[in-house]
Design a protein around this motif. Structure first.
Motif, PDB file in Angstrom:
ATOM      1  N   THR A  27       8.051   4.767  -5.041  1.00 26.40           N
ATOM      2  CA  THR A  27       8.045   3.330  -4.798  1.00 26.40           C
ATOM      3  C   THR A  27       9.384   2.824  -4.286  1.00 26.40           C
ATOM      4  O   THR A  27       9.510   1.645  -3.946  1.00 26.40           O
ATOM      5  CB  THR A  27       7.663   2.549  -6.066  1.00 26.40           C
ATOM      6  OG1 THR A  27       8.699   2.675  -7.049  1.00 26.40           O
ATOM      7  CG2 THR A  27       6.345   3.056  -6.649  1.00 26.40           C
ATOM      8  N   GLU A  53       2.075  -0.045  -4.425  1.00 24.01           N
ATOM      9  CA  GLU A  53       3.410   0.535  -4.255  1.00 24.01           C
ATOM     10  C   GLU A  53       3.372   2.058  -4.214  1.00 24.01           C
ATOM     11  O   GLU A  53       4.021   2.692  -3.378  1.00 24.01           O
ATOM     12  CB  GLU A  53       4.326   0.052  -5.386  1.00 24.01           C
ATOM     13  CG  GLU A  53       4.692  -1.425  -5.277  1.00 24.01           C
ATOM     14  CD  GLU A  53       5.402  -1.945  -6.504  1.00 24.01           C
ATOM     15  OE1 GLU A  53       5.479  -1.185  -7.509  1.00 24.01           O
ATOM     16  OE2 GLU A  53       5.876  -3.095  -6.481  1.00 24.01           O
ATOM     17  N   VAL A  54       2.622   2.664  -5.133  1.00 28.10           N
ATOM     18  CA  VAL A  54       2.591   4.132  -5.199  1.00 28.10           C
ATOM     19  C   VAL A  54       1.693   4.717  -4.112  1.00 28.10           C
ATOM     20  O   VAL A  54       2.117   5.576  -3.333  1.00 28.10           O
ATOM     21  CB  VAL A  54       2.120   4.605  -6.593  1.00 28.10           C
ATOM     22  CG1 VAL A  54       1.963   6.131  -6.612  1.00 28.10           C
ATOM     23  CG2 VAL A  54       3.115   4.175  -7.667  1.00 28.10           C
ATOM     24  N   ASP A  59      11.139   8.831  -6.938  1.00 22.35           N
ATOM     25  CA  ASP A  59      10.307   7.661  -7.232  1.00 22.35           C
ATOM     26  C   ASP A  59       9.772   7.181  -5.891  1.00 22.35           C
ATOM     27  O   ASP A  59      10.510   6.608  -5.086  1.00 22.35           O
ATOM     28  CB  ASP A  59      11.138   6.572  -7.904  1.00 22.35           C
ATOM     29  CG  ASP A  59      10.356   5.280  -8.146  1.00 22.35           C
ATOM     30  OD1 ASP A  59       9.160   5.227  -7.798  1.00 22.35           O
ATOM     31  OD2 ASP A  59      10.954   4.313  -8.661  1.00 22.35           O
ATOM     32  N   GLY A  74       4.230   4.243  -1.037  1.00 16.17           N
ATOM     33  CA  GLY A  74       4.802   5.569  -1.235  1.00 16.17           C
ATOM     34  C   GLY A  74       4.471   6.508  -0.088  1.00 16.17           C
ATOM     35  O   GLY A  74       5.313   7.297   0.357  1.00 16.17           O
ATOM     36  N   GLN A  96       1.271  -1.920  -8.705  1.00 18.44           N
ATOM     37  CA  GLN A  96       1.670  -0.522  -8.852  1.00 18.44           C
ATOM     38  C   GLN A  96       0.856   0.390  -7.937  1.00 18.44           C
ATOM     39  O   GLN A  96       1.399   1.299  -7.306  1.00 18.44           O
ATOM     40  CB  GLN A  96       1.516  -0.083 -10.308  1.00 18.44           C
ATOM     41  CG  GLN A  96       1.967   1.353 -10.554  1.00 18.44           C
ATOM     42  CD  GLN A  96       1.657   1.816 -11.959  1.00 18.44           C
ATOM     43  OE1 GLN A  96       0.606   1.498 -12.507  1.00 18.44           O
ATOM     44  NE2 GLN A  96       2.573   2.576 -12.551  1.00 18.44           N
TER      45      GLN A  96
END
Length: 245
Positions: free
Chosen positions: A66, A113-114, A64, A118, A110
């Motif tokens: 994130t 975060e990604v 994941d 990320g 999102q």
């Protein structure tokens, strides 16, 4: 196939579909050992089986992007198993398109975060290992959205502009680690199938189907950058299908 001395340990995030999966196929066919990360471990396991059946070398690890701990675990597991990390491809991404006044704040978060965190978490996990060895290669997947802003894509473009900026900053800081930004235009993938306003998503999906290039084309560009000698750093590849214009 690459000679055994040229074979690299290559980590790919977001490897369960799209550009990530296509890149895994291309690099495994080139003789590299690919380590695949994503949340959908069932897809990763099936892809690893496919690559091994074709004579390639591959394994996978749940990831994941994130979560910094998850990224550290992904990179550490590969390093512990193979003794080194030669290339990290920060590929995981999401694109939830909508106008800002739709206030889809969760999807803004999102994408940050990604797409951005990320990528930063990947750099934070892999860069110290590469610096310690005095060699390595970090490839960040950007987008042509890092060069222009379109209505309904403001937040997505912002994250890709940021990825472009941090990639250039890392390149300027690096002498022993190669740094590459690959920025595709419309590509056949799952990117336009999830999130965002339904009507905007449908329009983006139709455009990608009509104007997009195969994910394998992006994989070929990534393979080209990796194949260069250590003394050559391919900094930036921007690519579109000819019909996108």
């Amino acid at each position: 196939m690459a000679d055994s001395t040229d074979s690299k340990i290559i980590l790919i995030t977001g490897a369960s579909s799209g550009i990530g999966a296509a890149t895994a196929r291309r690099l495994a066919a080139d003789g590299h050992h690919v380590v695949l990360g994503a949340r959908r471990v069932d897809r990763l396991a099936a892809l690893v089986d496919e690559l091994r059946a074709a004579g390639g070398a591959a394994d996978h690890h749940e990831l994941d992007v994130t979560s910094r701990d998850s990224m550290l675990s992904f990179v550490k597991a590969a390093h512990d198993r193979h003794g080194r990390v030669d290339v990290l491809i920060n590929n995981a991404g999401v694109m939830a398109l909508s106008t800002l006044d739709a206030l889809r704040v969760h999807e803004w978060e999102q994408m940050v975060e990604v797409n951005l965190l990320g990528t930063l978490y990947g750099i934070a996990a892999a860069l110290p290992l590469m610096r310690a060895r005095g060699t390595g290669h970090i490839i960040n997947i950007g987008s042509t959205a890092a060069y222009r802003v379109d209505a309904t894509a403001a937040v997505y473009c912002a994250t890709k502009y940021a990825v472009r900026a941090l990639t250039e900053g890392l390149r300027q800081e690096s002498r022993d680690v190669r740094v590459t930004l690959v920025s595709p235009g419309y590509t056949h993938s799952e990117l336009t199938e999830h999130g965002g306003s339904p009507e905007v998503r449908a329009a983006a999906h139709a455009a990608a189907q009509e104007l997009g290039m195969p994910a394998s084309a992006v994989a070929d560009a990534i393979a080209y950058a990796i194949a260069q000698p250590d003394s050559v750093d391919v900094n930036d590849i921007t690519m579109r299908s000819t019909v996108q214009g």
